[in-house]
Design an enzyme around this catalytic site. Sequence first.
Site, PDB file in Angstrom:
ATOM      1  N   GLY A  62       0.830  -1.213   0.000  1.00 13.84           N
ATOM      2  CA  GLY A  62       0.000   0.000   0.000  1.00 13.84           C
ATOM      3  C   GLY A  62       0.856   1.252   0.000  1.00 13.84           C
ATOM      4  N   ALA A  63       1.902   1.248  -0.857  1.00 15.98           N
ATOM      5  CA  ALA A  63       2.899   2.332  -0.821  1.00 15.98           C
ATOM      6  C   ALA A  63       2.526   3.506  -1.714  1.00 15.98           C
ATOM      7  CB  ALA A  63       4.266   1.779  -1.235  1.00 15.98           C
TER       8      ALA A  63
ATOM      9  N   SER B 103       1.975  -1.640  -4.806  1.00 18.49           N
ATOM     10  CA  SER B 103       0.682  -0.974  -4.990  1.00 18.49           C
ATOM     11  C   SER B 103      -0.233  -1.904  -5.774  1.00 18.49           C
ATOM     12  CB  SER B 103       0.898   0.338  -5.755  1.00 18.49           C
ATOM     13  OG  SER B 103      -0.332   0.923  -6.067  1.00 18.49           O
TER      14      SER B 103
ATOM     15  N   ASN C   9       1.433  -2.670   5.483  1.00 22.57           N
ATOM     16  CA  ASN C   9       0.723  -1.403   5.725  1.00 22.57           C
ATOM     17  C   ASN C   9      -0.669  -1.386   5.103  1.00 22.57           C
ATOM     18  OD1 ASN C   9       0.473   1.699   5.979  1.00 22.57           O
ATOM     19  ND2 ASN C   9       0.426   1.348   3.763  1.00 22.57           N
TER      20      ASN C   9
ATOM     21  N   SER D 140      -3.680  -0.783  14.569  1.00 27.10           N
ATOM     22  CA  SER D 140      -4.482   0.419  14.889  1.00 27.10           C
ATOM     23  C   SER D 140      -4.735   0.451  16.389  1.00 27.10           C
ATOM     24  CB  SER D 140      -5.829   0.360  14.167  1.00 27.10           C
ATOM     25  OG  SER D 140      -6.690   1.385  14.636  1.00 27.10           O
TER      26      SER D 140
ATOM     27  N   TYR E   1     -13.958  -2.832  10.996  1.00 32.11           N
ATOM     28  CA  TYR E   1     -12.538  -2.459  10.948  1.00 32.11           C
ATOM     29  C   TYR E   1     -11.898  -2.708  12.310  1.00 32.11           C
ATOM     30  CZ  TYR E   1      -8.485   0.744  10.711  1.00 32.11           C
ATOM     31  OH  TYR E   1      -7.229   1.295  10.751  1.00 32.11           O
TER      32      TYR E   1
ATOM     33  N   ALA F  56     -12.852  -4.683  14.706  1.00 36.96           N
ATOM     34  CA  ALA F  56     -12.754  -6.125  14.988  1.00 36.96           C
ATOM     35  C   ALA F  56     -11.584  -6.731  14.204  1.00 36.96           C
ATOM     36  CB  ALA F  56     -14.069  -6.811  14.620  1.00 36.96           C
ATOM     37  N   SER F  57     -11.416  -6.299  12.941  1.00 37.35           N
ATOM     38  CA  SER F  57     -10.333  -6.870  12.114  1.00 37.35           C
ATOM     39  C   SER F  57      -8.965  -6.471  12.659  1.00 37.35           C
ATOM     40  CB  SER F  57     -10.473  -6.411  10.658  1.00 37.35           C
ATOM     41  OG  SER F  57     -10.123  -5.042  10.504  1.00 37.35           O
TER      42      SER F  57
ATOM     43  N   ILE G 256      -4.676   9.404  11.834  1.00 37.86           N
ATOM     44  CA  ILE G 256      -3.655  10.039  10.989  1.00 37.86           C
ATOM     45  C   ILE G 256      -4.349  10.719   9.812  1.00 37.86           C
ATOM     46  CG2 ILE G 256      -1.451   9.653   9.785  1.00 37.86           C
ATOM     47  CD1 ILE G 256      -1.570   8.730  12.814  1.00 37.86           C
TER      48      ILE G 256
HETATM   49  N1  LIG Z   1      -5.224   6.798   8.931  1.00 37.36           N
HETATM   50  C1  LIG Z   1      -5.407   6.381  10.185  1.00 37.36           C
HETATM   51  O1  LIG Z   1      -5.938   7.123  11.027  1.00 37.36           O
HETATM   52  C2  LIG Z   1      -4.968   5.027  10.615  1.00 37.36           C
HETATM   53  C3  LIG Z   1      -5.022   4.721  11.992  1.00 37.36           C
HETATM   54  C4  LIG Z   1      -4.639   3.463  12.410  1.00 37.36           C
HETATM   55  C5  LIG Z   1      -4.185   2.538  11.501  1.00 37.36           C
HETATM   56  N2  LIG Z   1      -4.138   2.843  10.166  1.00 37.36           N
HETATM   57  C6  LIG Z   1      -3.687   1.818   9.240  1.00 37.36           C
HETATM   58  O2  LIG Z   1      -2.597   2.317   8.469  1.00 37.36           O
HETATM   59  C7  LIG Z   1      -2.567   1.637   7.220  1.00 37.36           C
HETATM   60  C8  LIG Z   1      -2.485   2.667   6.094  1.00 37.36           C
HETATM   61  O3  LIG Z   1      -3.656   3.461   6.149  1.00 37.36           O
HETATM   62  P1  LIG Z   1      -3.747   4.935   5.542  1.00 37.36           P
HETATM   63  O4  LIG Z   1      -4.265   5.799   6.608  1.00 37.36           O
HETATM   64  O5  LIG Z   1      -2.504   5.294   4.850  1.00 37.36           O
HETATM   65  O6  LIG Z   1      -4.953   4.697   4.529  1.00 37.36           O
HETATM   66  P2  LIG Z   1      -5.144   5.007   2.984  1.00 37.36           P
HETATM   67  O7  LIG Z   1      -4.602   6.351   2.661  1.00 37.36           O
HETATM   68  O8  LIG Z   1      -6.575   4.713   2.733  1.00 37.36           O
HETATM   69  O9  LIG Z   1      -4.210   3.929   2.254  1.00 37.36           O
HETATM   70  C9  LIG Z   1      -4.526   2.570   2.270  1.00 37.36           C
HETATM   71  C10 LIG Z   1      -3.508   1.854   1.401  1.00 37.36           C
HETATM   72  O10 LIG Z   1      -3.791   0.449   1.433  1.00 37.36           O
HETATM   73  C11 LIG Z   1      -3.865  -0.012   0.090  1.00 37.36           C
HETATM   74  N3  LIG Z   1      -4.695  -1.202  -0.071  1.00 37.36           N
HETATM   75  C12 LIG Z   1      -5.997  -1.374   0.261  1.00 37.36           C
HETATM   76  N4  LIG Z   1      -6.413  -2.604  -0.098  1.00 37.36           N
HETATM   77  C13 LIG Z   1      -5.336  -3.218  -0.664  1.00 37.36           C
HETATM   78  C14 LIG Z   1      -5.115  -4.493  -1.221  1.00 37.36           C
HETATM   79  N5  LIG Z   1      -6.099  -5.416  -1.311  1.00 37.36           N
HETATM   80  N6  LIG Z   1      -3.880  -4.795  -1.701  1.00 37.36           N
HETATM   81  C15 LIG Z   1      -2.885  -3.893  -1.625  1.00 37.36           C
HETATM   82  N7  LIG Z   1      -3.024  -2.661  -1.134  1.00 37.36           N
HETATM   83  C16 LIG Z   1      -4.241  -2.329  -0.644  1.00 37.36           C
HETATM   84  C17 LIG Z   1      -4.442   1.173  -0.673  1.00 37.36           C
HETATM   85  O11 LIG Z   1      -4.254   0.978  -2.066  1.00 37.36           O
HETATM   86  P3  LIG Z   1      -5.279   1.634  -3.172  1.00 37.36           P
HETATM   87  O12 LIG Z   1      -4.849   3.071  -3.333  1.00 37.36           O
HETATM   88  O13 LIG Z   1      -5.053   0.810  -4.376  1.00 37.36           O
HETATM   89  O14 LIG Z   1      -6.670   1.524  -2.614  1.00 37.36           O
HETATM   90  C18 LIG Z   1      -3.614   2.296  -0.075  1.00 37.36           C
HETATM   91  O15 LIG Z   1      -2.332   2.328  -0.643  1.00 37.36           O
HETATM   92  C19 LIG Z   1      -3.844   0.775   7.173  1.00 37.36           C
HETATM   93  O16 LIG Z   1      -3.545  -0.545   7.533  1.00 37.36           O
HETATM   94  C20 LIG Z   1      -4.728   1.421   8.220  1.00 37.36           C
HETATM   95  O17 LIG Z   1      -5.678   0.546   8.755  1.00 37.36           O
HETATM   96  C21 LIG Z   1      -4.509   4.078   9.715  1.00 37.36           C
END
Ligand SMILES: NC(=O)c1ccc[n+]([C@@H]2O[C@H](COP(=O)([O-])OP(=O)(O)OC[C@H]3O[C@@H](n4cnc5c(N)ncnc54)[C@H](OP(=O)(O)O)[C@@H]3O)[C@@H](O)[C@H]2O)c1
Length: 238
Positions: free
Chosen positions: A12-13, A37, A80, A129, A142, A144-145, A175
Amino acid sequence: MKFDNKTVLITGANRGIGKALVEEALKKNIKKIYACSRKLENLPNFKDSRVVPIQLDISDLAQIQAVATKTQDVQILINNAGVVSPGGLFDCDLKRDMDINYFSTIDMMREFVPFLEKNSDPRIVNIVSIAAYVNFPFIAGYSASKAALYSATQAARIELSTKGIPVHAVNPGAIDTDMNKGSTMDMTSPEDVAASILNEIEKEVEDIIPDKIGRGMYEIWERSAKELEAMSKKMYLG
Ligand SMILES: NC(=O)c1ccc[n+]([C@@H]2O[C@H](COP(=O)([O-])OP(=O)(O)OC[C@H]3O[C@@H](n4cnc5c(N)ncnc54)[C@H](OP(=O)(O)O)[C@@H]3O)[C@@H](O)[C@H]2O)c1
């Protein structure tokens, strides 16, 4: 542990925390980053020859296996990629949350371990998370996962200690990424959170809470899990 001369893979870069992790890792004396990606055309041009673009949808086991086979020099696997389905337990897309955040992330660990264990200084980093500690009913599936993923991370940490592979959990609060689009909370930027994550990994912290909202909630949980549950209920019901 130092990132100097290490080879890292990040899922998810293309945006959010994953993209920021690539950019922050490049500031370290890193050897190579496999930037994954779902769609290659969505990957930014990081303008650095140490970045190797890789197409990877983590819900596709065959793709994971193919990528693991061709990136056998990975030392640090950063899981990620994640999704969030809005809604309560009975109306969210619970299967999608569990499929990507839990089952697919476990697939990543399982398929990479045989290669990681052959490399020097291997480790796994799972972006979990703060929802691992409490369920937020507006993103119930989310939460629960992520609770399940945190438990799997603890299992992997214990099992893989026999193979010399440390396993980190990163448990952010909120974030400023697409995941929180429209939120008015005072959130940490993905750049600051990525820098904090990498620094804590270097300090070998197993459970990393890299942002202020996360740390505030974790302190409440440490004092009383019930108090954090009550806070979540108040956030939901007002
Ligand atoms: N933002 C927060 O507040 C927060 C808090 C706690 C934990 N997190 C965790 O941090 C991580 C990154 O989240 P983020 O905030 O950066 O969210 P984001 O901006 O929505 O980015 C999510 C990333 O995951 C990728 N992704 C989703 N499904 C995928 C799949 N099947 N295969 C490969 N890549 C996939 C997305 O790719 P596409 O662009 O192709 O969809 C995107 O690059 C996640 O695990 C999230 O649960 C985030």
